[in-house]
Design a protein around this motif. Structure first.
Motif, PDB file in Angstrom:
ATOM      1  N   ASN A   1      -3.681   3.170  -0.848  1.00  0.00           N
ATOM      2  CA  ASN A   1      -3.770   2.917  -2.285  1.00  0.00           C
ATOM      3  C   ASN A   1      -2.888   1.722  -2.599  1.00  0.00           C
ATOM      4  OD1 ASN A   1      -5.333   5.280  -2.731  1.00  0.00           O
ATOM      5  ND2 ASN A   1      -3.459   6.489  -2.533  1.00  0.00           N
ATOM      6  N   ARG A   2      -3.489   0.734  -3.231  1.00  0.00           N
ATOM      7  CA  ARG A   2      -2.739  -0.497  -3.507  1.00  0.00           C
ATOM      8  C   ARG A   2      -1.644  -0.255  -4.519  1.00  0.00           C
ATOM      9  NH1 ARG A   2      -5.718  -5.708  -2.341  1.00  0.00           N
ATOM     10  NH2 ARG A   2      -3.828  -6.468  -3.280  1.00  0.00           N
ATOM     11  N   LYS A   3      -0.526  -0.948  -4.340  1.00  0.00           N
ATOM     12  CA  LYS A   3       0.563  -0.892  -5.311  1.00  0.00           C
ATOM     13  C   LYS A   3       1.304  -2.221  -5.281  1.00  0.00           C
ATOM     14  CE  LYS A   3       4.323   0.812  -2.471  1.00  0.00           C
ATOM     15  NZ  LYS A   3       5.405   1.771  -2.379  1.00  0.00           N
ATOM     16  N   LEU A   4       2.083  -2.452  -6.318  1.00  0.00           N
ATOM     17  CA  LEU A   4       2.918  -3.644  -6.383  1.00  0.00           C
ATOM     18  C   LEU A   4       4.364  -3.230  -6.147  1.00  0.00           C
ATOM     19  CD1 LEU A   4       1.501  -5.593  -9.454  1.00  0.00           C
ATOM     20  CD2 LEU A   4       1.300  -6.181  -7.059  1.00  0.00           C
TER      21      LEU A   4
ATOM     22  N   TYR B   1       0.842  -1.192   0.000  1.00  0.00           N
ATOM     23  CA  TYR B   1       0.000   0.000   0.000  1.00  0.00           C
ATOM     24  C   TYR B   1       0.877   1.241   0.000  1.00  0.00           C
ATOM     25  CZ  TYR B   1      -3.986  -2.890   1.412  1.00  0.00           C
ATOM     26  OH  TYR B   1      -4.974  -3.823   1.466  1.00  0.00           O
ATOM     27  N   ASN B   2       0.380   2.277  -0.665  1.00  0.00           N
ATOM     28  CA  ASN B   2       0.886   3.628  -0.458  1.00  0.00           C
ATOM     29  C   ASN B   2      -0.031   4.231   0.595  1.00  0.00           C
ATOM     30  OD1 ASN B   2       3.122   4.187  -1.981  1.00  0.00           O
ATOM     31  ND2 ASN B   2       1.955   4.755  -3.799  1.00  0.00           N
ATOM     32  N   VAL B   3       0.495   4.605   1.731  1.00  0.00           N
ATOM     33  CA  VAL B   3      -0.330   5.158   2.798  1.00  0.00           C
ATOM     34  C   VAL B   3      -0.145   6.671   2.804  1.00  0.00           C
ATOM     35  CG1 VAL B   3      -0.850   5.127   5.258  1.00  0.00           C
ATOM     36  CG2 VAL B   3      -0.079   3.047   4.125  1.00  0.00           C
ATOM     37  N   THR B   4      -1.240   7.404   2.639  1.00  0.00           N
ATOM     38  CA  THR B   4      -1.176   8.861   2.605  1.00  0.00           C
ATOM     39  C   THR B   4      -1.158   9.418   4.020  1.00  0.00           C
ATOM     40  OG1 THR B   4      -3.573   9.111   2.593  1.00  0.00           O
ATOM     41  CG2 THR B   4      -2.500   8.857   0.456  1.00  0.00           C
ATOM     42  N   PHE B   5      -1.037  10.753   4.127  1.00  0.00           N
ATOM     43  CA  PHE B   5      -1.032  11.405   5.433  1.00  0.00           C
ATOM     44  C   PHE B   5      -2.366  11.203   6.143  1.00  0.00           C
ATOM     45  CE2 PHE B   5      -1.810  15.190   8.054  1.00  0.00           C
ATOM     46  CZ  PHE B   5      -0.748  15.091   8.921  1.00  0.00           C
ATOM     47  N   SER B   6      -3.459  11.172   5.360  1.00  0.00           N
ATOM     48  CA  SER B   6      -4.774  10.974   5.972  1.00  0.00           C
ATOM     49  C   SER B   6      -5.070   9.480   6.184  1.00  0.00           C
ATOM     50  CB  SER B   6      -5.855  11.591   5.091  1.00  0.00           C
ATOM     51  OG  SER B   6      -5.885  10.929   3.846  1.00  0.00           O
TER      52      SER B   6
END
Length: 187
Positions: free
Chosen positions: A70-73, A61-66
Motif C-alpha cells: 500500500n503506497r504511502k508518503l 510502501y506499507n508492506v503487509t504480512f501477505s
C-alpha cells in the motif's frame, strides 16, 4: 433483441446517429478550449518542504504480512522554528527538518541560507536588537485603536460630556477597552 434492432427500435452499436426524443441527428465533434492561463501564478509556501535543505516526502510502501503493498508518503520531520540570526540581530521564522536544525548548529544560518538561495531579510522575524528592547521597555505599547466615525466633533459638547473616551489596553495578553483615566486594577 435482434428483432428490435432490425425493426429500427434500437440504434446500431457504433452508429453516429442519435434517436433521442425521436430526432435523428449526427454527432458533431466539439472542441473544448483550454482554460485561460492566469497571468500571475501564485506561489504556495505552505508545502511540507524544509526551507533550507529542500527535504520533502519520499514515496514508500506499507508492506503487509501477505506482502500486499500500500503506497504511502514518508514525510520529513518538519518543525516551525524561530532561529536567531546574529548578523541581522533578529529571530527568523523557518520551517526546518530536524537534520537542518543540527546542521545550522554546525555550519551557521547565513551559510545555509545562502546555499538555499533564501534572503533572510525578507522572512518573518522578531527584532532582537538591544535598542529595540530598550525602546519597548521605556514606551508603553498599547493596542491600536480604530477611528470612531461616531466620535463627537463639537468641542463644546465634548467638554460638557461626562463620558470619557474608550482606550484599548492589554490585560494578560487580551485586548480590553476601558474608560480613559480608570486603572486596569479596577477590573
Amino acid at each position: 433483441m435482434a428483432s428490435l434492432r432490425s425493426a429500427g427500435a434500437l440504434p446500431k452499436l457504433g452508429s453516429t446517429q442519435s434517436t433521442f426524443r425521436g430526432l435523428s441527428a449526427a454527432f458533431q465533434r466539439v472542441s473544448i478550449s483550454s482554460p485561460p492561463q492566469l497571468r500571475h501564478q501564485l506561489n504556495i509556501t505552505a508545502s511540507r518542504v524544509c526551507d533550507l535543505t529542500g527535504k520533502k516526502a519520499n514515496n514508500g510502501y506499507n508492506v503487509t504480512f501477505s506482502h500486499k503493498r500500500n503506497r504511502k508518503l514518508q514525510q520529513p520531520n518538519l518543525q516551525d522554528k524561530k532561529v536567531y540570526w546574529p548578523e541581522g540581530k533578529r529571530w527568523v521564522r523557518l520551517k526546518l527538518c530536524t537534520k537542518a536544525i543540527k546542521t545550522i548548529d554546525k555550519r551557521g544560518l547565513s551559510v545555509m541560507a545562502k546555499e538555499a538561495g533564501i534572503n533572510l531579510w525578507k522572512l518573518p522575524f522578531e527584532d532582537a536588537r538591544p535598542e529595540r528592547t530598550e525602546w519597548l521597555a521605556t514606551h508603553e505599547h498599547n493596542p491600536p485603536m480604530a477611528k470612531d466615525p461616531r466620535k463627537m466633533k463639537n468641542p463644546e459638547r465634548l467638554a460638557a460630556s461626562k463620558k470619557t473616551p474608550l482606550v484599548a489596553r492589554y490585560l494578560s495578553g487580551k485586548v480590553v477597552y476601558i474608560r480613559e483615566g480608570s486603572d486596569l486594577s479596577e477590573l
